[in-house]
Design an enzyme around this catalytic site. Structure first.
Site, PDB file in Angstrom:
ATOM      1  CB  SER A 123      -0.942  -0.037   1.048  1.00  0.00           C
ATOM      2  OG  SER A 123      -1.531   1.330   1.587  1.00  0.00           O
ATOM      3  CE1 TYR A 147      -3.807  -2.478   5.470  1.00  0.00           C
ATOM      4  CE2 TYR A 147      -3.374   0.133   5.520  1.00  0.00           C
ATOM      5  CZ  TYR A 147      -3.496  -1.080   4.711  1.00  0.00           C
ATOM      6  OH  TYR A 147      -3.595  -1.289   3.653  1.00  0.00           O
ATOM      7  CE  LYS A 151      -1.584  -4.453   3.186  1.00  0.00           C
ATOM      8  NZ  LYS A 151      -1.749  -5.675   2.659  1.00  0.00           N
TER       9      LYS A 151
HETATM   10  N1  UFG Z   1     -12.497  11.183   3.293  1.00  0.00           N
HETATM   11  C1  UFG Z   1     -13.557  12.155   3.805  1.00  0.00           C
HETATM   12  N2  UFG Z   1     -14.743  11.919   4.286  1.00  0.00           N
HETATM   13  C2  UFG Z   1     -14.494  10.371   4.464  1.00  0.00           C
HETATM   14  C3  UFG Z   1     -13.730   9.519   4.210  1.00  0.00           C
HETATM   15  C4  UFG Z   1     -12.723  10.117   3.452  1.00  0.00           C
HETATM   16  O1  UFG Z   1     -13.257  13.429   3.627  1.00  0.00           O
HETATM   17  O2  UFG Z   1     -15.829  10.085   4.967  1.00  0.00           O
HETATM   18  C5  UFG Z   1     -11.154  11.983   2.557  1.00  0.00           C
HETATM   19  C6  UFG Z   1     -10.064  11.690   3.643  1.00  0.00           C
HETATM   20  O3  UFG Z   1      -9.808  12.837   4.612  1.00  0.00           O
HETATM   21  C7  UFG Z   1      -8.889  11.597   2.571  1.00  0.00           C
HETATM   22  C8  UFG Z   1      -9.504  11.037   1.210  1.00  0.00           C
HETATM   23  O4  UFG Z   1     -11.204  11.388   1.648  1.00  0.00           O
HETATM   24  O5  UFG Z   1      -8.640  12.978   1.992  1.00  0.00           O
HETATM   25  C9  UFG Z   1      -9.700   9.514   1.006  1.00  0.00           C
HETATM   26  O6  UFG Z   1      -9.908   8.734   2.304  1.00  0.00           O
HETATM   27  P1  UFG Z   1     -10.137   7.263   2.288  1.00  0.00           P
HETATM   28  O7  UFG Z   1     -10.254   6.868   3.720  1.00  0.00           O
HETATM   29  O8  UFG Z   1     -10.862   6.796   1.157  1.00  0.00           O
HETATM   30  O9  UFG Z   1      -8.366   6.804   1.842  1.00  0.00           O
HETATM   31  P2  UFG Z   1      -7.052   6.920   2.632  1.00  0.00           P
HETATM   32  O10 UFG Z   1      -6.064   7.699   1.460  1.00  0.00           O
HETATM   33  O11 UFG Z   1      -7.360   7.758   3.902  1.00  0.00           O
HETATM   34  O12 UFG Z   1      -6.501   5.541   2.889  1.00  0.00           O
HETATM   35  C10 UFG Z   1      -6.355   4.857   1.867  1.00  0.00           C
HETATM   36  C11 UFG Z   1      -6.504   3.323   2.368  1.00  0.00           C
HETATM   37  C12 UFG Z   1      -5.568   3.114   3.209  1.00  0.00           C
HETATM   38  C13 UFG Z   1      -4.298   3.284   2.921  1.00  0.00           C
HETATM   39  C14 UFG Z   1      -4.193   4.535   2.652  1.00  0.00           C
HETATM   40  C15 UFG Z   1      -2.799   5.161   1.891  1.00  0.00           C
HETATM   41  O13 UFG Z   1      -7.963   3.233   2.742  1.00  0.00           O
HETATM   42  O14 UFG Z   1      -5.672   1.515   3.364  1.00  0.00           O
HETATM   43  O15 UFG Z   1      -5.036   4.917   1.364  1.00  0.00           O
HETATM   44  O16 UFG Z   1      -2.367   4.275   0.791  1.00  0.00           O
HETATM   45  F1  UFG Z   1      -3.217   2.972   3.877  1.00  0.00           F
END
Ligand code: UFG
Length: 350
Positions: A123, A147, A151
């Site tokens: 990841s 998590y 990885k």
């Molecule tokens: N976000 C919101 N509201 C939500 C969910 C997310 O505003 O309800 C925003 C987050 O702040 C972020 C973006 O949307 O800016 C993406 O968030 P995600 O939770 O979809 O994804 P992340 O980038 O936080 O995390 C993902 C994977 C993880 C991994 C990470 C880095 O879920 O497993 O990418 O690779 F670790």
């Protein structure tokens, strides 16, 4: 034959489809801890191809060894693992045990049967809180939650293994943010309960199941202040696995590859694209930043292009369209059914 661990999961199931389409014979193992047997039926329906499915936990050493006894495995694509960041903070031991012990057992079995080729589901989380974008594979590595640590630790274990025995051939695939669904609408992301990730949440707001999206912060250094990520269509990502497999089958050593598009989109841009694709309003409220979130993350995907001959081609609009189609085809998610016995070629008996 190619062994796929976690093949009933979101990325695993799409990769099974692309491997079958590419003519590979596969053995899929999954314990359905975060998926369900209907996915197996659907992989079969989408491809019109048979494959072997074994319901097993990777911690069940005897059962996994059984698979290697029965089938001539040439390589393993290792997806199986827990993946919820927040949950990993609450139950770290469960995460370390499930993600690391299972990989150690799997590698020892592979070693014993002289199967030394692996594609590992890593990841972009291994880059931690970097502010150097686009992110290259040689960026410093770190993790900010259990998590992410799992990885990072598995990557390290596989590097050590490759150093100790150079006949191993390993690809570490660092995914950016996979979204979207299979074009048929039969496979897609199917999280239990309230989603943590952006796209599953947006799709539930668009369908009316949830009232509004919480946008976590609008004071990041991006064009509209919301977090920026490199969203990649799950089918493009899956095709990256096929390319990586093609490479490791005929090479040696260990290499990490970013699987991303190289483009960053903010939360607001994703909301707009989803509204456009679905024709639905996605209401949202700005809330404080989510602890642990980084501002900006997008890949430099050139190494994968150069060495694997792979590049993502699907746009954000494609991703939103396919995600919305999946929601419409499955208004209640992928419902649990039993495996259609006609569709399953065989199972492993002790
Ligand atoms: N976000 C919101 N509201 C939500 C969910 C997310 O505003 O309800 C925003 C987050 O702040 C972020 C973006 O949307 O800016 C993406 O968030 P995600 O939770 O979809 O994804 P992340 O980038 O936080 O995390 C993902 C994977 C993880 C991994 C990470 C880095 O879920 O497993 O990418 O690779 F670790």
């Amino acid at each position: 034959m190619i062994l796929i661990t976690g093949g009933a999961g979101y990325i695993g199931s799409h990769t099974c489809v692309e491997l079958l389409n590419a003519g590979y014979e596969i053995v899929v193992v999954d314990n359905f801890s975060n998926s369900n047997p209907e996915v197996i039926n659907r992989i079969k329906n989408v491809t019109g191809k048979d494959f072997v499915f074994v319901e097993a936990d990777l911690l069940d050493q005897e059962k996994i060894e059984g698979i290697f006894h029965i089938y001539q495995i040439d390589a393993v694509i290792h997806f199986a693992g827990f993946k919820a960041v927040g949950e990993s903070v609450e139950i770290p031991l469960t995460y370390y045990h499930n993600n690391i012990t299972s990989t150690l057992l799997l590698c020892s079995i592979m070693d014993k049967f002289n199967v030394k080729k692996m594609v590992f589901s890593s990841s972009a989380t291994v880059y931690g809180d970097t502010d150097l974008v686009p992110i290259q594979e040689n960026s410093p590595l770190s993790a900010t939650n259990p998590y992410g640590n799992t990885k990072l630790m598995v990557e390290q274990i596989l590097k050590d293994l490759s150093t100790a025995d150079d006949s191993w051939s390993i690809a570490l695939l660092r995914y950016f943010n996979p979204i979207g669904a299979h074009i048929s609408g039969l496979l897609g992301e199917n999280p239990n309960g309230i989603p943590n990730n952006l796209l599953p949440y947006i799709s539930k707001v668009a369908s009316g199941e949830l009232e509004y999206l919480n946008v976590f912060g609008n004071d990041y250094p991006t064009k509209d202040g919301t977090g920026m990520r490199d969203y990649i269509h799950v089918v493009d990502l899956s095709l990256g696995h096929v390319k990586a497999l093609n490479k490791i089958l005929y090479s040696k050593g260990i290499e990490a590859y970013n699987l991303g598009t190289g483009n960053g989109y903010t939360v607001i841009e994703v909301i707009n694209a989803y509204e456009e694709a679905s024709g639905k309003k996605v209401d949202y409220k700005i809330t404080p930043r989510r602890p642990g979130d980084i501002a900006i993350s997008y890949a430099d995907p050139k190494k994968a292009k150069r060495e694997l001959g792979w590049a993502a081609i699907r746009s954000l609009d494609d991703m939103c369209r396919d995600s919305w189609n999946f929601v419409q085809v499955n208004p209640n998610g992928i419902k649990k059914t039993n495996i259609d016995k006609k569709l399953v070629v065989s199972s492993v008996k002790k």
